[in-house]
Design a protein around this motif. Structure first.
Motif, short mmCIF file in Angstrom:
data_model
loop_
_atom_site.label_atom_id
_atom_site.label_comp_id
_atom_site.label_asym_id
_atom_site.label_seq_id
_atom_site.Cartn_x
_atom_site.Cartn_y
_atom_site.Cartn_z
N ARG A 190 0.83 -1.21 0.00
CA ARG A 190 0.00 0.00 0.00
C ARG A 190 0.86 1.26 0.00
NH1 ARG A 190 -4.55 -0.29 4.52
NH2 ARG A 190 -5.15 1.63 3.42
N ILE A 191 2.02 1.18 0.67
CA ILE A 191 2.94 2.32 0.69
C ILE A 191 3.63 2.47 -0.65
CG2 ILE A 191 5.08 3.20 1.71
CD1 ILE A 191 4.16 1.87 4.38
N ASP A 192 4.16 1.36 -1.19
CA ASP A 192 4.91 1.42 -2.45
C ASP A 192 4.02 1.82 -3.62
OD1 ASP A 192 7.22 0.73 -1.16
OD2 ASP A 192 7.19 -1.38 -1.75
N SER A 193 2.75 1.44 -3.56
CA SER A 193 1.83 1.78 -4.66
C SER A 193 1.37 3.23 -4.61
CB SER A 193 0.61 0.86 -4.61
OG SER A 193 -0.20 1.16 -3.48
N GLY A 194 1.62 3.90 -3.48
CA GLY A 194 1.19 5.28 -3.34
C GLY A 194 -0.18 5.42 -2.71
N GLU A 195 -0.84 4.29 -2.41
CA GLU A 195 -2.14 4.36 -1.73
C GLU A 195 -1.98 5.03 -0.37
OE1 GLU A 195 -5.50 1.39 0.22
OE2 GLU A 195 -3.98 0.56 -1.12
N LEU A 196 -0.89 4.67 0.32
CA LEU A 196 -0.52 5.35 1.56
C LEU A 196 0.69 6.23 1.25
CD1 LEU A 196 -0.83 2.45 4.16
CD2 LEU A 196 -2.29 4.47 4.02
N HIS B 51 3.81 10.54 5.36
CA HIS B 51 3.19 11.24 6.49
C HIS B 51 1.69 10.98 6.63
CE1 HIS B 51 7.00 13.25 6.98
NE2 HIS B 51 6.93 13.78 5.78
N ASP B 52 1.13 10.05 5.82
CA ASP B 52 -0.26 9.63 6.05
C ASP B 52 -0.34 8.87 7.37
OD1 ASP B 52 -1.26 10.69 3.75
OD2 ASP B 52 -1.61 8.78 2.73
N ARG B 53 -1.42 9.07 8.08
CA ARG B 53 -1.63 8.35 9.35
C ARG B 53 -2.18 6.97 9.06
NH1 ARG B 53 -5.31 7.35 13.42
NH2 ARG B 53 -4.56 7.64 15.55
N LEU B 54 -1.56 5.95 9.66
CA LEU B 54 -2.04 4.58 9.50
C LEU B 54 -3.25 4.33 10.40
CD1 LEU B 54 1.32 2.58 9.51
CD2 LEU B 54 -0.13 3.05 7.55
N PRO B 55 -4.08 3.33 10.04
CA PRO B 55 -5.17 2.95 10.96
C PRO B 55 -4.60 2.55 12.32
CG PRO B 55 -5.46 1.92 8.80
CD PRO B 55 -4.09 2.54 8.80
N SER B 56 -5.41 2.67 13.35
CA SER B 56 -4.99 2.29 14.70
C SER B 56 -4.82 0.78 14.78
CB SER B 56 -6.02 2.75 15.71
OG SER B 56 -7.23 2.02 15.54
N GLU C 135 12.47 -1.07 9.72
CA GLU C 135 12.85 -0.94 8.32
C GLU C 135 12.54 0.44 7.75
OE1 GLU C 135 11.54 -4.19 5.90
OE2 GLU C 135 11.99 -5.69 7.43
N ASN C 136 12.16 1.37 8.64
CA ASN C 136 11.94 2.78 8.27
C ASN C 136 10.77 2.99 7.30
OD1 ASN C 136 14.11 3.88 9.83
ND2 ASN C 136 15.54 3.12 8.28
N TYR C 137 9.80 2.09 7.33
CA TYR C 137 8.59 2.32 6.54
C TYR C 137 7.62 3.23 7.28
CZ TYR C 137 9.57 -1.10 2.86
OH TYR C 137 10.12 -1.77 1.79
N ILE C 138 7.68 3.20 8.61
CA ILE C 138 6.74 3.98 9.40
C ILE C 138 7.48 4.65 10.56
CG2 ILE C 138 4.77 2.49 8.84
CD1 ILE C 138 5.11 1.22 11.64
N TYR C 139 6.84 5.65 11.15
CA TYR C 139 7.35 6.26 12.38
C TYR C 139 6.18 6.57 13.29
CZ TYR C 139 5.89 10.82 10.44
OH TYR C 139 5.17 11.87 9.93
N LYS C 140 6.47 6.65 14.59
CA LYS C 140 5.41 6.88 15.58
C LYS C 140 5.57 8.25 16.22
CE LYS C 140 4.91 1.94 16.62
NZ LYS C 140 5.07 0.88 17.64
N GLN C 141 4.44 8.88 16.50
CA GLN C 141 4.41 10.12 17.27
C GLN C 141 3.61 9.84 18.53
OE1 GLN C 141 3.07 13.48 14.96
NE2 GLN C 141 5.07 13.73 14.00
N HIS C 142 4.26 10.01 19.67
CA HIS C 142 3.63 9.65 20.95
C HIS C 142 2.31 10.40 21.14
CE1 HIS C 142 3.44 8.16 25.02
NE2 HIS C 142 3.26 9.39 25.48
N GLY C 143 1.28 9.63 21.40
CA GLY C 143 -0.03 10.20 21.67
C GLY C 143 -0.80 10.60 20.43
#
Length: 239
Positions: free
Chosen positions: A21-27, A30-35, A60-68
């Motif tokens: 979904r990330i590689d295809s551009g769907e996500l 900086h898009d927020r992933l589902p919980s 693998e650096n595909y995602i990052y988290k922001q606390h809260g």
């Protein structure tokens, strides 16, 4: 869809789905992933499976988290191959980013002793000093300072640099054919000025890239570039 009878673990299958979904551009970046709860419901898996997939994707650096706040898609790291000449503009276009350049300064300066050695010139010879900020999708990526011999590029105008890539100007306006370049890389601390221009923390590492560009055996350009350490990797193929 998740396949319970697949030999691949469920967390790995979930990783594959999200990476696709990330590689295809769907996500997008900086898009927020589902919980976690939403992912559990979407793919009919346990929270343990979701957490394990998220941990691996973060490694693998595909995602990052922001606390809260949640989990987001990471910006892509650009892998630049060093086996041939490359252009920032063309490399950004290849990965579907819109390149742009801000010319921060354009002036004529005397060649000092250090530049004279690097560029094989006489001290005091006139050089263009060009300072530029290179951006992709309006995100600052590189901070560059270039030096060009005035006698090699007479009557160079700043307006041309704002409209065309520098190497295109070399070729089309001055018939200068680039034949080789030498580059040297080293990690450096980011100065306050560089951090402000690149919109990063002063604590973040950067790469200093020094390039000498030649037409046959004549140096036509020396460029010192500060590249964001969080945006670039460089690779060389060894045979």
């Amino acid at each position: 869809m998740m396949q319970k009878d697949n030999r691949l673990p469920l967390y790995y299958q979930l990783m594959d789905i999200l990476v696709d979904r990330i590689d295809s551009g769907e996500l997008k970046e900086h898009d927020r992933l589902p919980s976690e709860r939403e992912l559990c419901e979407m793919y009919n898996v346990s929270r343990t499976t979701v957490r394990q997939a998220m941990q691996e994707l973060e490694k693998e650096n595909y995602i990052y988290k922001q606390h809260g706040k949640g989990t987001y898609v990471s910006p892509k790291i650009i892998n630049q191959s060093l086996v041939k000449f490359y252009s920032f503009t063309e490399e950004m276009k290849k990965i579907n980013k819109v390149p742009s350049t801000k010319v921060l300064a354009f002036e004529q300066v005397d060649c000092d002793s250090k530049l004279a050695i690097k560029m094989e010139l006489e001290e005091g010879e006139q050089l263009y000093k060009i300072t530029r900020l290179r951006l992709a999708d309006d995100t600052p990526m590189l901070y560059e300072t270039s030096y060009l011999p005035v006698r090699k590029f007479p009557d160079l105008q700043v307006e041309a640099l704002k409209k065309q890539p520098m190497y295109t100007i070399f070729r089309d306006l001055y018939q200068v054919q680039l034949t080789k370049a030498n580059e040297r890389f080293r990690a450096v601390p980011t100065t306050q000025e560089e951090a402000e221009l690149l919109q990063i923390s002063q604590n973040e590492p950067s790469l200093l890239i020094e390039r000498l560009t030649f037409e046959h055996e004549t140096v036509v350009e020396y460029t010192s570039t500060i590249a964001r350490g969080d945006k670039f990797t460089y690779s060389v193929e060894l045979t």
